[in-house]
Design a protein around this motif. Structure first.
Motif, PDB file in Angstrom:
ATOM      1  N   VAL A 161       1.138   5.677  -5.585  1.00  0.00           N
ATOM      2  CA  VAL A 161       0.640   5.044  -4.359  1.00  0.00           C
ATOM      3  C   VAL A 161       1.785   4.286  -3.694  1.00  0.00           C
ATOM      4  O   VAL A 161       2.313   3.327  -4.263  1.00  0.00           O
TER       5      VAL A 161
ATOM      6  N   LEU B  90      -3.390   5.940  -0.352  1.00  0.00           N
ATOM      7  CA  LEU B  90      -4.546   5.056  -0.500  1.00  0.00           C
ATOM      8  C   LEU B  90      -5.852   5.830  -0.312  1.00  0.00           C
ATOM      9  O   LEU B  90      -6.852   5.548  -0.981  1.00  0.00           O
TER      10      LEU B  90
ATOM     11  N   LEU C  31      -0.682  -4.911  -2.881  1.00  0.00           N
ATOM     12  CA  LEU C  31      -1.518  -3.861  -3.462  1.00  0.00           C
ATOM     13  C   LEU C  31      -1.997  -4.228  -4.861  1.00  0.00           C
ATOM     14  O   LEU C  31      -3.030  -3.727  -5.312  1.00  0.00           O
TER      15      LEU C  31
ATOM     16  N   TYR D 207      -5.353  -5.636  -4.708  1.00  0.00           N
ATOM     17  CA  TYR D 207      -6.284  -4.581  -4.303  1.00  0.00           C
ATOM     18  C   TYR D 207      -6.662  -3.715  -5.502  1.00  0.00           C
ATOM     19  O   TYR D 207      -7.835  -3.369  -5.700  1.00  0.00           O
TER      20      TYR D 207
ATOM     21  N   LEU E  91      -8.615   0.453   4.740  1.00  0.00           N
ATOM     22  CA  LEU E  91      -7.725   0.467   3.579  1.00  0.00           C
ATOM     23  C   LEU E  91      -6.491  -0.399   3.853  1.00  0.00           C
ATOM     24  O   LEU E  91      -5.994  -0.438   4.988  1.00  0.00           O
TER      25      LEU E  91
END
Length: 386
Positions: free
Chosen positions: A35, A42, A78, A81, A193
């Motif tokens: 990613v 994503l 991230l 997340y 996202l």
């Protein structure tokens, strides 16, 4: 924003079809997804996260983000997340830009960065026990790579949907190969996202070959709405081959036979200690050498149902499976380039009276093509033999 967003059916259908067509995900796989923080990776994270709960096969999913430590690019948010989504994650930092200034050969930072990131991802797979690496390139990326290869290298080649790495221990899959960039872009916006802006900033500082090719394809698509469907059809012929492991010095016959059985192929190539394709292991020839005397073959039409009285060479199966494969290798490995047409492969099979051929690209083994893999592609309309 909730952290899990169900992907639209249009994306799920295309990813599901790609996974099925190229046999990307198998029972018990441990998949590591790369990613970058862009819309594509994503989106693929959300798709695989969804499939993990609904797919008929069970697999584990983890993610890795590589921070190239370039000014203006910070993928660190991230981490939170990933935690909120509940997915295992790995985070690696490496000053790729600075290293490129000292070590890069040629003039493509993008190619150097991709190589370095791939090495980090491979290392993480091996250290953490992942057997599959998932990447988020889509149909637009494949089409651009195909044209760039043609224009700048004089070859017809592009990214593969599913293949085995050179070391033979990690499978690489690209589940978005049937998806368009517009689809991942729309999903990323609708789902909110957490896209990292300019996730490859070095590529935005100057026009690149890929950016030019993207613009070229966009212009052509305005005139021909079937452009990408046609290009996908052209690229699929390269994927008729079945990726397999290779036989290596010292491997047991049982290991090699298991690979042939699991991939449903009549044989696999043998790579010598120097890493060169130098022969083949054939299930048929193994049986001929170990089980069936030549005189019995010649008189097969005379055999009755009761043949226990005949003097067959005997070797217990478990003993044979433990033998080294090296004594059962044939040197006549027939192979053809990855740009083959189906009709050429069938003609060569007839000429040499064989059921299979090895596909190579720049002397690197890519997979096995069989009559049945071509037949399967014809039935599913992935290629024709005209």
């Amino acid at each position: 924003m909730t952290d899990y967003q169900k992907p639209p059916k249009s994306l799920l259908r295309k990813v599901g079809r790609a996974i099925a067509d190229f046999q990307m995900i198998r029972e018990g796989d441990r998949i590591l997804l790369g990613v970058s923080g862009g819309k594509d990776s994503l989106s693929l994270l959300q798709i695989l996260f969804h499939l993990k709960g609904y797919a008929p096969v069970r697999f584990e999913l983890g993610v890795i983000t590589v921070d190239p430590q370039i000014e203006g690019f910070d993928p660190a948010p991230l981490k939170a997340y990933y935690d909120a989504l509940g997915v295992s994650w790995h985070y690696a930092e490496q000053p790729i830009m600075e290293e490129a200034k000292q070590n890069m050969e040629g003039n493509s930072f993008c190619a150097y960065c991709a190589r370095m990131k791939r090495g980090i991802m491979y290392s993480t797979c091996r250290r953490e026990g992942y057997n599959v690496l998932a990447l988020a390139q889509h149909l637009d990326d494949l089409a651009e790579s195909l044209l760039m290869s043609l224009f700048h290298e004089g070859q017809l080649r592009t990214m593969k949907a599913h293949y085995l790495n050179d070391a033979g221990d990690i499978r690489i899959i690209r589940p978005l190969v049937y998806c368009r960039e517009t689809q991942t872009g729309a999903f990323a916006v609708e789902a909110g996202l957490p896209v990292i802006p300019d996730n490859c900033p070095a590529c935005f500082t100057a026009p690149t070959q890929r950016a030019y090719t993207k613009q070229l394809l966009a212009r052509e698509e305005r005139q021909n709405r079937h452009l990408f469907a046609n290009m996908l059809h052209a690229m699929k012929i390269k994927h008729i081959s079945i990726p397999t492991k290779v036989a290596r010095p010292g491997m047991r016959i049982g290991e090699v036979m298991l690979e042939c059985v699991e991939k449903d192929v009549p044989g696999i190539p043998y790579v010598n200690a120097e890493g060169k394709l130098s022969g083949r292991f054939s299930v048929r020839h193994l049986f001929l050498l170990c089980c069936i005397p030549e005189d019995v073959i010649h008189g097969a039409h005379l055999l009755g149902d009761d043949i226990e009285h005949l003097d067959f060479p005997h070797m217990r199966a478990d003993e044979l499976m433990e033998e080294a494969v090296d004594n059962y290798i044939f040197p006549d490995a027939i192979h053809l380039s990855a740009n083959f047409q189906a009709i050429k492969a069938l003609a060569i099979m007839e000429q040499y009276n064989t059921e299979y051929l090895f596909v190579t690209e720049e002397e690197e083994y890519q997979g096995v093509v069989t009559r049945m893999s071509i037949a399967r592609a014809v039935v599913t309309k992935e290629c024709c033999v005209e």
